[in-house]
Design an enzyme around this catalytic site. Sequence first.
Site, PDB file in Angstrom:
ATOM      1  N   VAL A 138      72.266   2.488  39.789  1.00  0.00           N
ATOM      2  CA  VAL A 138      71.431   3.360  40.613  1.00  0.00           C
ATOM      3  C   VAL A 138      70.483   4.177  39.745  1.00  0.00           C
ATOM      4  O   VAL A 138      70.900   4.798  38.764  1.00  0.00           O
ATOM      5  CB  VAL A 138      72.306   4.304  41.458  1.00  0.00           C
ATOM      6  CG1 VAL A 138      71.436   5.293  42.233  1.00  0.00           C
ATOM      7  CG2 VAL A 138      73.180   3.505  42.421  1.00  0.00           C
ATOM      8  N   LYS A 190      64.439  15.657  35.790  1.00  0.00           N
ATOM      9  CA  LYS A 190      64.229  14.829  34.592  1.00  0.00           C
ATOM     10  C   LYS A 190      64.236  13.347  34.937  1.00  0.00           C
ATOM     11  O   LYS A 190      63.584  12.539  34.263  1.00  0.00           O
ATOM     12  CB  LYS A 190      65.261  15.175  33.520  1.00  0.00           C
ATOM     13  CG  LYS A 190      66.717  15.000  33.947  1.00  0.00           C
ATOM     14  CD  LYS A 190      67.308  13.690  33.504  1.00  0.00           C
ATOM     15  CE  LYS A 190      68.757  13.574  33.905  1.00  0.00           C
ATOM     16  NZ  LYS A 190      69.375  12.328  33.418  1.00  0.00           N
ATOM     17  N   LYS A 202      73.911  13.672  38.325  1.00  0.00           N
ATOM     18  CA  LYS A 202      72.548  14.129  38.062  1.00  0.00           C
ATOM     19  C   LYS A 202      71.625  13.578  39.149  1.00  0.00           C
ATOM     20  O   LYS A 202      70.802  12.705  38.895  1.00  0.00           O
ATOM     21  CB  LYS A 202      72.098  13.672  36.677  1.00  0.00           C
ATOM     22  CG  LYS A 202      72.947  14.248  35.544  1.00  0.00           C
ATOM     23  CD  LYS A 202      72.488  13.738  34.195  1.00  0.00           C
ATOM     24  CE  LYS A 202      73.309  14.340  33.067  1.00  0.00           C
ATOM     25  NZ  LYS A 202      72.871  13.873  31.733  1.00  0.00           N
TER      26      LYS A 202
END
Length: 337
Positions: free
Chosen positions: A288, A198, A113
């Site tokens: 991360v 998002k 993502k």
Amino acid sequence: MDFKIMQGARCAVIGYGSWATALVKVLTERACEVGWYVRNPEVLESLLAEGRNPRYLQDVEFDRARIRPSDDLNRVVDEADVILLAAPSAFLKSFLEPLTVSLKEKFVLSAIKGIVPDDYQTIVEYLSSRYELQPSQIGIITGPSHAEEVALERLSYLTVVCPDPENARTLGEMFSTPYIKLSYSTDLYGVEYATVLKNIYALAVGLAVGLGYGDNFLAVLISNSAMEMSRFLNESGPDSDGRNTLASAYLGDLLVTCYSVFSRNRRLGLLIGRGSSVKGALAEMTMVAEGYYAADCIRHVNRKHKVEMPIADMVYEVLYRGASARKAMKALTTKLI
């Protein structure tokens, strides 16, 4: 030429973080063996000896007969039909750097993502250009599902995205368990950019919480984020008959990333909102936060499309231009509805 995934396709996972570990857990409950590229010597040794990842989701114990961990990327890829990418986007290029085996006969499924920094490309865009893969060879698996809850076998919903619905169903069978429910989409562009955006909006929510804004404001901020996401997807990319931005792959993923205590992007924003410098907050993170890189990429991509994105712009100014989080958030409050 369309690429078809055969029943019983062999699967391999690239990456050894929390999401990679959770996905291997799911796959081993459906597949006989899963190849696993693990370049960290400590993690590799522990998986081989004990069936555990000592760094992420330590309570997950694998049946060692069902996993084939290796630090030989080419062997792992060569022995698989479906390659599942689950490394942080910032390190994807370095993970794949040793690869000499061709991907031309493989199907690549992204569980990432994020964005490829400096290249300003999504994972699908990068795979298409770097490895010359056809659209029918690439898919996405995503959804509002934190690795920690998947590891605990709490009910989660994932969406498999492929141009070919038949391939999507074949892939879905690999992930279907009593605690994983599947849905399907053909909207590669929309779903992938939603997973990038998002993370930026979760950072904005973290900033607001750190600055002391309450639930009333957060509800407005998140609803405006959802509208901003839809606006970007619909104005910047190709139309998709199957795009429903209220679905879990879009809105659901946005909500869980903004609200959950497991959200690393929300945490990064929280640290900065409470007074940490951007550099200090990044150093304090143990995993991360994809939103940091995403903010820069979306700013770059949007120079072409010129979509109105005040929330993403605010996050960029704080992260990359040294803007005061408090002043930037206050200015944003005049632009929300």
